[in-house]
Scaffold this motif. Structure first.
Motif, PDB file in Angstrom:
ATOM      1  N   LYS A 104      51.693  36.737  19.625  1.00 50.74           N
ATOM      2  CA  LYS A 104      52.205  37.648  20.644  1.00 50.74           C
ATOM      3  C   LYS A 104      53.404  38.405  20.073  1.00 50.74           C
ATOM      4  O   LYS A 104      54.066  37.923  19.165  1.00 50.74           O
ATOM      5  N   PRO A 105      53.692  39.586  20.623  1.00 50.62           N
ATOM      6  CA  PRO A 105      54.878  40.311  20.154  1.00 50.62           C
ATOM      7  C   PRO A 105      56.146  39.516  20.470  1.00 50.62           C
ATOM      8  O   PRO A 105      56.194  38.765  21.437  1.00 50.62           O
ATOM      9  N   HIS A 106      57.162  39.699  19.652  1.00 48.39           N
ATOM     10  CA  HIS A 106      58.411  38.971  19.807  1.00 48.39           C
ATOM     11  C   HIS A 106      59.099  39.326  21.127  1.00 48.39           C
ATOM     12  O   HIS A 106      59.152  40.481  21.519  1.00 48.39           O
ATOM     13  N   ARG A 107      59.607  38.301  21.798  1.00 47.72           N
ATOM     14  CA  ARG A 107      60.416  38.482  23.002  1.00 47.72           C
ATOM     15  C   ARG A 107      61.668  37.638  22.855  1.00 47.72           C
ATOM     16  O   ARG A 107      61.589  36.483  22.467  1.00 47.72           O
ATOM     17  N   ALA A 108      62.796  38.214  23.172  1.00 46.16           N
ATOM     18  CA  ALA A 108      64.053  37.469  23.085  1.00 46.16           C
ATOM     19  C   ALA A 108      64.087  36.398  24.175  1.00 46.16           C
ATOM     20  O   ALA A 108      63.436  36.522  25.216  1.00 46.16           O
ATOM     21  N   ASN A 109      64.849  35.338  23.942  1.00 46.58           N
ATOM     22  CA  ASN A 109      65.005  34.258  24.898  1.00 46.58           C
ATOM     23  C   ASN A 109      65.696  34.794  26.147  1.00 46.58           C
ATOM     24  O   ASN A 109      66.789  35.331  26.068  1.00 46.58           O
ATOM     25  N   ALA A 110      65.085  34.629  27.306  1.00 47.89           N
ATOM     26  CA  ALA A 110      65.633  35.175  28.548  1.00 47.89           C
ATOM     27  C   ALA A 110      66.385  34.138  29.370  1.00 47.89           C
ATOM     28  O   ALA A 110      66.789  34.417  30.499  1.00 47.89           O
ATOM     29  N   THR A 111      66.601  32.949  28.827  1.00 47.87           N
ATOM     30  CA  THR A 111      67.314  31.912  29.564  1.00 47.87           C
ATOM     31  C   THR A 111      68.686  32.410  29.983  1.00 47.87           C
ATOM     32  O   THR A 111      69.415  32.985  29.192  1.00 47.87           O
ATOM     33  N   GLY A 112      69.019  32.179  31.244  1.00 45.04           N
ATOM     34  CA  GLY A 112      70.327  32.588  31.753  1.00 45.04           C
ATOM     35  C   GLY A 112      70.382  34.031  32.226  1.00 45.04           C
ATOM     36  O   GLY A 112      71.424  34.504  32.642  1.00 45.04           O
ATOM     37  N   THR A 113      69.267  34.728  32.180  1.00 46.89           N
ATOM     38  CA  THR A 113      69.234  36.114  32.641  1.00 46.89           C
ATOM     39  C   THR A 113      68.334  36.220  33.866  1.00 46.89           C
ATOM     40  O   THR A 113      67.663  35.268  34.256  1.00 46.89           O
ATOM     41  N   ALA A 114      68.298  37.385  34.462  1.00 49.18           N
ATOM     42  CA  ALA A 114      67.444  37.613  35.625  1.00 49.18           C
ATOM     43  C   ALA A 114      65.961  37.539  35.257  1.00 49.18           C
ATOM     44  O   ALA A 114      65.111  37.321  36.114  1.00 49.18           O
ATOM     45  N   ASN A 115      65.627  37.689  33.976  1.00 51.48           N
ATOM     46  CA  ASN A 115      64.232  37.647  33.532  1.00 51.48           C
ATOM     47  C   ASN A 115      63.765  36.253  33.135  1.00 51.48           C
ATOM     48  O   ASN A 115      62.658  36.088  32.642  1.00 51.48           O
ATOM     49  N   ALA A 116      64.594  35.247  33.323  1.00 47.63           N
ATOM     50  CA  ALA A 116      64.232  33.883  32.936  1.00 47.63           C
ATOM     51  C   ALA A 116      63.064  33.377  33.776  1.00 47.63           C
ATOM     52  O   ALA A 116      62.886  33.785  34.929  1.00 47.63           O
ATOM     53  N   GLY A 121      58.730  26.801  43.451  1.00 44.96           N
ATOM     54  CA  GLY A 121      59.463  25.662  43.971  1.00 44.96           C
ATOM     55  C   GLY A 121      60.898  25.616  43.489  1.00 44.96           C
ATOM     56  O   GLY A 121      61.695  24.828  43.980  1.00 44.96           O
ATOM     57  N   SER A 122      61.262  26.466  42.531  1.00 41.06           N
ATOM     58  CA  SER A 122      62.629  26.506  42.036  1.00 41.06           C
ATOM     59  C   SER A 122      63.539  27.074  43.113  1.00 41.06           C
ATOM     60  O   SER A 122      63.131  27.930  43.903  1.00 41.06           O
ATOM     61  N   ILE A 123      64.778  26.609  43.167  1.00 41.92           N
ATOM     62  CA  ILE A 123      65.702  27.140  44.169  1.00 41.92           C
ATOM     63  C   ILE A 123      66.078  28.589  43.872  1.00 41.92           C
ATOM     64  O   ILE A 123      66.609  29.281  44.727  1.00 41.92           O
ATOM     65  N   ALA A 124      65.791  29.067  42.667  1.00 40.54           N
ATOM     66  CA  ALA A 124      66.097  30.442  42.294  1.00 40.54           C
ATOM     67  C   ALA A 124      64.985  31.412  42.697  1.00 40.54           C
ATOM     68  O   ALA A 124      65.119  32.610  42.523  1.00 40.54           O
ATOM     69  N   VAL A 125      63.875  30.887  43.227  1.00 41.46           N
ATOM     70  CA  VAL A 125      62.751  31.731  43.623  1.00 41.46           C
ATOM     71  C   VAL A 125      62.775  31.872  45.145  1.00 41.46           C
ATOM     72  O   VAL A 125      62.983  30.901  45.866  1.00 41.46           O
ATOM     73  N   ALA A 126      62.585  33.099  45.616  1.00 36.37           N
ATOM     74  CA  ALA A 126      62.566  33.337  47.057  1.00 36.37           C
ATOM     75  C   ALA A 126      61.349  32.662  47.690  1.00 36.37           C
ATOM     76  O   ALA A 126      60.339  32.432  47.037  1.00 36.37           O
ATOM     77  N   GLY A 127      61.461  32.351  48.945  1.00 38.34           N
ATOM     78  CA  GLY A 127      60.341  31.733  49.654  1.00 38.34           C
ATOM     79  C   GLY A 127      60.549  30.237  49.811  1.00 38.34           C
ATOM     80  O   GLY A 127      61.591  29.684  49.463  1.00 38.34           O
ATOM     81  N   GLU A 128      59.538  29.595  50.361  1.00 35.14           N
ATOM     82  CA  GLU A 128      59.620  28.164  50.599  1.00 35.14           C
ATOM     83  C   GLU A 128      58.870  27.383  49.554  1.00 35.14           C
ATOM     84  O   GLU A 128      57.879  27.848  49.009  1.00 35.14           O
ATOM     85  N   ARG A 129      59.318  26.196  49.338  1.00 32.16           N
ATOM     86  CA  ARG A 129      58.661  25.317  48.383  1.00 32.16           C
ATOM     87  C   ARG A 129      57.303  24.907  48.947  1.00 32.16           C
ATOM     88  O   ARG A 129      57.177  24.652  50.139  1.00 32.16           O
ATOM     89  N   PRO A 130      56.277  24.836  48.095  1.00 31.15           N
ATOM     90  CA  PRO A 130      54.962  24.456  48.612  1.00 31.15           C
ATOM     91  C   PRO A 130      54.954  23.014  49.135  1.00 31.15           C
ATOM     92  O   PRO A 130      55.681  22.158  48.643  1.00 31.15           O
ATOM     93  N   ARG A 131      54.169  22.786  50.150  1.00 32.68           N
ATOM     94  CA  ARG A 131      54.059  21.457  50.751  1.00 32.68           C
ATOM     95  C   ARG A 131      53.433  20.499  49.732  1.00 32.68           C
ATOM     96  O   ARG A 131      52.517  20.844  49.004  1.00 32.68           O
TER      97      ARG A 131
END
Length: 143
Positions: A104-116, A121-131
């Protein structure tokens, strides 16, 4: 006159960054070492510049990179990564390096950015956690 003052301001900022930070391109020590012993080997598509010169304690040629902007090792493409880690003696700039079709083409590490990556189910994702399914019920405060 204004352009000259801006240019001097940028030069002063760059000097201070080189004196007091290691994560913005290069430090003064790296600049001096590169000036004394470095030979430019090549440049990648991100503007990072690769050098070689002197020897390591193991007798290998010393290799280093001066990042364009923020120093982030994840911005080194695969071909240059192999050269930096002595997996090959020929840098990509001296050969016709082409990534394999399955790479795959190179992609920089996005950890800690809005693109991570944020899994469902993550608290950083909008919506509710699945049952939860199966014999497990998630604990809920107040129950």
């Amino acid at each position: 006159m204004v352009d000259k003052a801006r240019s001097q301001g940028r030069d002063m900022k760059q000097l201070l960054l080189e004196l007091f930070t290691w994560w913005n391109g290069q430090t003064m020590g790296t600049r001096f070492f590169t000036w004394r012993k470095g030979t430019k080997v090549g440049e990648d598509q991100f503007g990072n510049i690769y050098y070689e010169g002197g020897t390591t304690t193991f007798g290998l040629p010393r290799r280093w990179v001066i990042y364009k902007g923020y120093a982030d090792a994840s911005t080194i493409p695969a071909g240059w990564h192999g050269w930096m880690h002595y997996r090959t003696d020929v840098p990509p700039s001296k050969e016709d390096y082409k990534a394999a079709e399955w790479q795959k083409p190179h992609r920089a590490n996005a950890t800690g950015t809005a693109n991570a990556y944020r899994p469902q189910g993550s608290i950083a994702v909008a919506g509710e956690r699945p049952r939860v399914t199966g014999d497990y019920d998630a604990w809920t405060p107040g129950n």
